[in-house]
Write a protein that holds these residues in place. Structure first.
Motif, PDB file in Angstrom:
ATOM      1  N   VAL A 151      46.806  44.025  50.295  1.00  0.00           N
ATOM      2  CA  VAL A 151      45.795  44.346  49.277  1.00  0.00           C
ATOM      3  C   VAL A 151      44.990  43.108  48.925  1.00  0.00           C
ATOM      4  O   VAL A 151      43.762  43.151  48.842  1.00  0.00           O
ATOM      5  N   TYR A 201      42.790  42.156  51.739  1.00  0.00           N
ATOM      6  CA  TYR A 201      41.694  43.130  51.841  1.00  0.00           C
ATOM      7  C   TYR A 201      40.582  42.781  50.871  1.00  0.00           C
ATOM      8  O   TYR A 201      39.399  42.776  51.211  1.00  0.00           O
ATOM      9  N   LEU A 226      36.612  41.770  51.394  1.00  0.00           N
ATOM     10  CA  LEU A 226      35.523  42.476  50.715  1.00  0.00           C
ATOM     11  C   LEU A 226      34.607  41.477  50.020  1.00  0.00           C
ATOM     12  O   LEU A 226      33.381  41.573  50.095  1.00  0.00           O
ATOM     13  N   ARG A 227      35.262  40.524  49.351  1.00  0.00           N
ATOM     14  CA  ARG A 227      34.498  39.511  48.630  1.00  0.00           C
ATOM     15  C   ARG A 227      33.625  38.712  49.580  1.00  0.00           C
ATOM     16  O   ARG A 227      32.462  38.426  49.295  1.00  0.00           O
ATOM     17  N   PHE A 271      37.867  33.913  35.939  1.00  0.00           N
ATOM     18  CA  PHE A 271      37.174  35.135  35.581  1.00  0.00           C
ATOM     19  C   PHE A 271      38.115  36.284  35.239  1.00  0.00           C
ATOM     20  O   PHE A 271      37.694  37.413  35.124  1.00  0.00           O
ATOM     21  N   GLY A 272      39.398  35.980  35.122  1.00  0.00           N
ATOM     22  CA  GLY A 272      40.316  36.973  34.594  1.00  0.00           C
ATOM     23  C   GLY A 272      40.975  37.881  35.611  1.00  0.00           C
ATOM     24  O   GLY A 272      42.008  38.466  35.320  1.00  0.00           O
ATOM     25  N   PHE A 273      40.388  38.012  36.801  1.00  0.00           N
ATOM     26  CA  PHE A 273      40.931  38.986  37.746  1.00  0.00           C
ATOM     27  C   PHE A 273      42.355  38.647  38.167  1.00  0.00           C
ATOM     28  O   PHE A 273      43.131  39.534  38.517  1.00  0.00           O
ATOM     29  N   GLU A 326      44.901  40.836  36.594  1.00  0.00           N
ATOM     30  CA  GLU A 326      45.047  42.153  37.220  1.00  0.00           C
ATOM     31  C   GLU A 326      45.984  42.037  38.430  1.00  0.00           C
ATOM     32  O   GLU A 326      46.817  42.903  38.666  1.00  0.00           O
ATOM     33  N   GLU A 367      40.420  40.003  27.417  1.00  0.00           N
ATOM     34  CA  GLU A 367      39.247  39.518  28.139  1.00  0.00           C
ATOM     35  C   GLU A 367      39.077  40.378  29.385  1.00  0.00           C
ATOM     36  O   GLU A 367      40.029  40.942  29.883  1.00  0.00           O
ATOM     37  N   PRO A 368      37.837  40.444  29.886  1.00  0.00           N
ATOM     38  CA  PRO A 368      37.614  41.271  31.075  1.00  0.00           C
ATOM     39  C   PRO A 368      38.400  40.760  32.286  1.00  0.00           C
ATOM     40  O   PRO A 368      38.545  39.556  32.461  1.00  0.00           O
ATOM     41  N   THR A 369      38.928  41.672  33.071  1.00  0.00           N
ATOM     42  CA  THR A 369      39.687  41.277  34.263  1.00  0.00           C
ATOM     43  C   THR A 369      39.222  42.076  35.475  1.00  0.00           C
ATOM     44  O   THR A 369      40.010  42.426  36.335  1.00  0.00           O
ATOM     45  N   LEU A 370      37.929  42.382  35.518  1.00  0.00           N
ATOM     46  CA  LEU A 370      37.399  43.100  36.676  1.00  0.00           C
ATOM     47  C   LEU A 370      36.862  42.077  37.677  1.00  0.00           C
ATOM     48  O   LEU A 370      36.534  40.960  37.305  1.00  0.00           O
ATOM     49  N   ASP A 371      36.783  42.469  38.928  1.00  0.00           N
ATOM     50  CA  ASP A 371      36.097  41.630  39.899  1.00  0.00           C
ATOM     51  C   ASP A 371      34.630  42.038  39.873  1.00  0.00           C
ATOM     52  O   ASP A 371      34.259  43.087  40.392  1.00  0.00           O
ATOM     53  N   TYR A 414      32.099  41.043  41.384  1.00  0.00           N
ATOM     54  CA  TYR A 414      31.346  41.077  42.630  1.00  0.00           C
ATOM     55  C   TYR A 414      31.679  42.281  43.491  1.00  0.00           C
ATOM     56  O   TYR A 414      31.104  42.479  44.542  1.00  0.00           O
ATOM     57  N   LEU A 415      32.624  43.076  43.028  1.00  0.00           N
ATOM     58  CA  LEU A 415      32.916  44.318  43.742  1.00  0.00           C
ATOM     59  C   LEU A 415      32.323  45.472  42.950  1.00  0.00           C
ATOM     60  O   LEU A 415      31.993  45.339  41.772  1.00  0.00           O
ATOM     61  N   GLN A 435      35.331  49.949  44.265  1.00  0.00           N
ATOM     62  CA  GLN A 435      36.185  48.977  44.973  1.00  0.00           C
ATOM     63  C   GLN A 435      37.239  48.393  44.043  1.00  0.00           C
ATOM     64  O   GLN A 435      38.374  48.168  44.450  1.00  0.00           O
ATOM     65  N   ASN A 436      36.861  48.182  42.792  1.00  0.00           N
ATOM     66  CA  ASN A 436      37.835  47.700  41.818  1.00  0.00           C
ATOM     67  C   ASN A 436      38.975  48.708  41.659  1.00  0.00           C
ATOM     68  O   ASN A 436      40.145  48.344  41.614  1.00  0.00           O
ATOM     69  N   ARG A 488      39.833  51.018  43.799  1.00  0.00           N
ATOM     70  CA  ARG A 488      40.584  51.166  45.041  1.00  0.00           C
ATOM     71  C   ARG A 488      41.593  50.020  45.212  1.00  0.00           C
ATOM     72  O   ARG A 488      42.727  50.238  45.626  1.00  0.00           O
ATOM     73  N   PHE A 489      41.173  48.833  44.845  1.00  0.00           N
ATOM     74  CA  PHE A 489      42.105  47.699  44.889  1.00  0.00           C
ATOM     75  C   PHE A 489      43.348  48.028  44.067  1.00  0.00           C
ATOM     76  O   PHE A 489      44.481  47.846  44.505  1.00  0.00           O
ATOM     77  N   HIS A 490      43.094  48.528  42.875  1.00  0.00           N
ATOM     78  CA  HIS A 490      44.203  48.863  41.978  1.00  0.00           C
ATOM     79  C   HIS A 490      45.093  49.945  42.598  1.00  0.00           C
ATOM     80  O   HIS A 490      46.314  49.863  42.555  1.00  0.00           O
ATOM     81  N   TYR A 532      45.601  50.604  45.756  1.00  0.00           N
ATOM     82  CA  TYR A 532      46.428  50.043  46.822  1.00  0.00           C
ATOM     83  C   TYR A 532      47.567  49.226  46.227  1.00  0.00           C
ATOM     84  O   TYR A 532      48.712  49.319  46.648  1.00  0.00           O
ATOM     85  N   LYS A 548      27.705  47.262  41.686  1.00  0.00           N
ATOM     86  CA  LYS A 548      28.520  46.080  41.400  1.00  0.00           C
ATOM     87  C   LYS A 548      28.806  46.020  39.908  1.00  0.00           C
ATOM     88  O   LYS A 548      27.907  46.252  39.098  1.00  0.00           O
ATOM     89  N   ARG A 565      40.820  52.139  35.084  1.00  0.00           N
ATOM     90  CA  ARG A 565      41.711  51.442  36.002  1.00  0.00           C
ATOM     91  C   ARG A 565      43.141  51.418  35.472  1.00  0.00           C
ATOM     92  O   ARG A 565      44.093  51.632  36.216  1.00  0.00           O
TER      93      ARG A 565
END
Ligand SMILES: Nc1ncnc2c1ncn2[C@@H]1O[C@H](COP(=O)(O)OP(=O)(O)OP(=O)(O)O)[C@@H](O)[C@H]1O
Ligand SMILES: [Mg+2]
Lengths: 272, 325
Positions: free
Chosen positions: A10, A13, A17-18, A87-89, A92, B84-88, B90-91, B95-96, B98-100, B102, B131, B147
């Motif tokens: 994952v 992947y 994508l990035r 950026f927080g990701f 996740e 705080e935001p935790t999204l990507d 740039y996707l 896609q965000n 779908r990542f989750h 998977y 995006k 999500r």
């Protein structure tokens, strides 16, 4: 175990994508290696002449530059970890049921894929430089680049596991990576430089990655000289009187990779 | 069975005690609110419950799993929306998600269906291929909620889910939350410092400086205040406070230049009081108690909402400029 494996795919992947969605990165990562190739190549080619019959300086440097492209990009993979933290990701990712080693492996595999693609794109220069490419060579090159790049991503991720900002990561990487590259035999034959330089270069594990790729490209020229063992000084790395073979070179790279990746995974799981 | 059980849970950062031996239980299907000012320890508590932080003391279970020893099981049981935001960014939205999907091993047959359902729920279906970078704050928040729900968690943690959103979007997000609870017997654990939001919770924990200072239903907390709230401004607040204490044995609090106190049956008390109050008054009002009053009463301070904080800051800045001149 299944969690780690899934995590790896994952994370890898997403890394891809990035990469696809940020096309500018594809080009910027070639700037440095190309610059080196052009400047050093144009500057020294004439003066140095051929190092070994049939191998001029550019042809000598070119495999090293491919290795350099791959390793710079692999180490830079750590940047995406720092980026994700900023950026927080990363949260996740960290809170998903995938385990820390899965995350580290995923980052390594993802960035290795990217780095290998970049290394392969460098192959378009081969005909211009008069380096002959055969399908067999490319087939052998790919797994070697993959191993080098997975291993070196470990270094990037290890550094990143302790860094909170992109700037500090980049500074540390510059400090570490430039000496590593300059002392890895990309720009000079390790066997024919002053002893102190040779010793440092031979301690640098990157030297063996560069040597493996160079041997792959210039193996025929070496053979023409009478075999790898036969007094060839321009190409190859001799340690304690033994000239390293491609397999031995790669073994060193793999050992380095295992150490770096497991340290990175450990360092990653220790922090909260 | 309680879906969350917490016993003596503590977290120290060096010398700072961020969470100090808190105990509470959350029943399945409950909306459980954590209310407290900045730095009270709300996020730290959530981080321990969601396995991101290791507690320094005490124990906690979520869905029956220990948050230290059974991290993977806990993670599978919970959905999270962080402060705080935790999204990507740039996707794309899709896609965000779908990542989750998977990462949480949602089987292929239901993955796309669930993604579509949730995008519908948060009304982002038309933006699924954009995006996330191009989303507004409210849209990002909604996507994060979607999500958090994707893998059908038993507990959804929402850390200030509506921070910085306009009232309309806040209302909207609350509608989802309330609807979700009904449909899925989902337990919701949320933090907020909006008092009006806290009123939507089944039970509320008020936390201050790492301590739980009250835990009950919003109604009971307000009832405990003893009736209605009267706020007044006098020409001399101190004299007025003294008079209130002496004449009616009340316990008024001064906060930001206004006096606040509670009395049973305020509408009857007020006319009586006005009849023979000595201190000259500037203004007076009567209202039903809010959780604000509960907090004020328990801590002697008003909970600082975002807006108030900014206003104070602006006033301080202005005062500093004045000095400079
Ligand atoms: N990683 C950390 N290192 C050191 N101190 C921390 C850390 N995280 C939180 N703290 C401290 O712990 C205390 C509680 O913080 P926490 O984030 O839990 O507050 P909160 O209730 O979520 O506040 P807010 O409403 O502002 O989000 C604060 O004093 C904060 O400074
Ligand atoms: Mg918080």
């Amino acid at each position: 175990m299944a969690d780690t494996f899934r995590g790896m795919w994952v994370v890898a992947y997403r890394e891809l994508l990035r990469f696809i969605s940020e096309r500018s990165r594809i080009f910027s990562s070639f700037a440095m290696p190309l610059l080196f190739l052009v400047i050093f190549g144009a500057g020294f080619n004439r003066i140095i002449g051929s190092l070994t019959p049939g191998v001029n300086f550019i042809q000598f440097m070119y495999p090293g530059i491919i290795a350099m492209t791959v390793l710079t990009n692999s180490v830079m993979s750590g940047l995406s970890v720092v980026w994700d933290r900023e950026f927080g990701f990363l949260k996740e990712i960290l809170v998903a049921p995938i385990g820390r080693s899965g995350i580290v492996l995923g980052k390594a595999v993802g960035s290795a894929a990217v780095a290998v693609m970049q290394g392969i794109i460098m192959l378009v220069l081969a005909p211009i430089l008069g380096v002959s490419l055969t399908p067999l060579l490319v087939v052998k090159l790919i797994p070697m680049l993959i191993l080098i790049s997975v291993s070196l991503s470990g270094l990037g991720i290890l550094i990143a596991s302790r860094m909170r900002s992109q700037q500090s990561f980049q500074i540390i990487v510059q400090i570490i990576i430039f000496p590593l590259i300059f002392l890895s035999g990309v720009f000079f034959p390790v066997n024919s430089v002053p002893t102190w330089l040779a010793v440092i270069s031979k301690i640098n594990p990157l030297t063996y990655g560069v040597d493996a790729i160079r041997q792959l490209f210039l193996g025929r020229e070496i053979a023409a000289m009478g075999g790898a063992m036969g007094g060839n000084f321009a190409i190859g790395v001799t340690v304690f009187g033994h000239t390293m073979t491609i397999i031995e070179d790669m073994l060193i790279v793999v050992i380095l990779g295992v150490i770096l990746l497991s340290t990175a995974a450990w360092s990653f799981s220790r922090q909260e | 069975m309680n879906i969350i059980e917490v016993e003596g849970l503590s977290k120290n950062f060096g010398h700072l005690v961020a969470v100090d031996k808190v105990d509470f239980q959350v029943a399945e299907g409950e909306i459980f609110g954590f209310l407290g000012p900045n730095g009270a320890g709300k996020t730290t508590t959530i981080n321990m419950l969601c396995t991101l932080l290791t507690p320094t003391g005490g124990r906690a279970t979520v869905n029956g799993y220990d948050v230290v020893r059974q991290r993977s099981e806990v993670r599978r049981s919970i959905g999270l929306v962080f402060q705080e935001p935790t999204l990507d960014e740039y996707l794309t939205a899709e896609q965000n998600l779908r990542f989750h999907a998977y990462a949480y091993k949602i089987p292929g047959e239901i993955r796309e269906k669930r993604i579509s359902e949730l995008l519908d729920l948060v009304e982002l279906s038309d933006r699924r291929k954009s995006k996330v970078r191009t989303f507004s704050g409210g849209m990002k928040r909604r996507l994060e909620i979607a999500r958090g729900l994707l893998h059908s968690p038993r507990v959804l943690f929402l850390d200030e889910p509506t921070l910085g959103l306009d009232p309309q979007t806040r209302r909207h997000i609350w509608d989802y939350v309330l609807a979700l609870r009904k449909q899925h017997s989902l337990t919701i654990f949320l933090t907020t410092h909006y008092m009006d939001e806290a009123e939507n919770c089944d039970r509320i924990t008020i936390i201050d400086q790492g301590h739980i200072i009250a835990l009950d239903t919003p109604d009971k907390l307000k009832d405990a205040l003893g009736g209605d709230v009267i706020t007044l401004k006098a020409q001399d607040n101190n004299a007025a406070v003294l008079e209130l204490k002496e004449k009616y044995s009340l316990s008024p609090v001064i906060e930001n230049g206004t006096i606040t106190f509670s009395v049973p049956q305020g509408e009857k008390f007020l006319p009586k009081m006005m009849g023979n109050f000595q201190s000259p008054l500037v203004s007076i009002s009567l209202r039903r108690p809010t959780l604000d009053d509960v907090f004020l009463k328990l801590t002697g301070r008003a909970i600082r909402e975002e807006g108030a904080g900014i206003k104070e800051l602006a006033m301080k800045v202005r005062a500093m400029r004045g000095h400079g001149r």
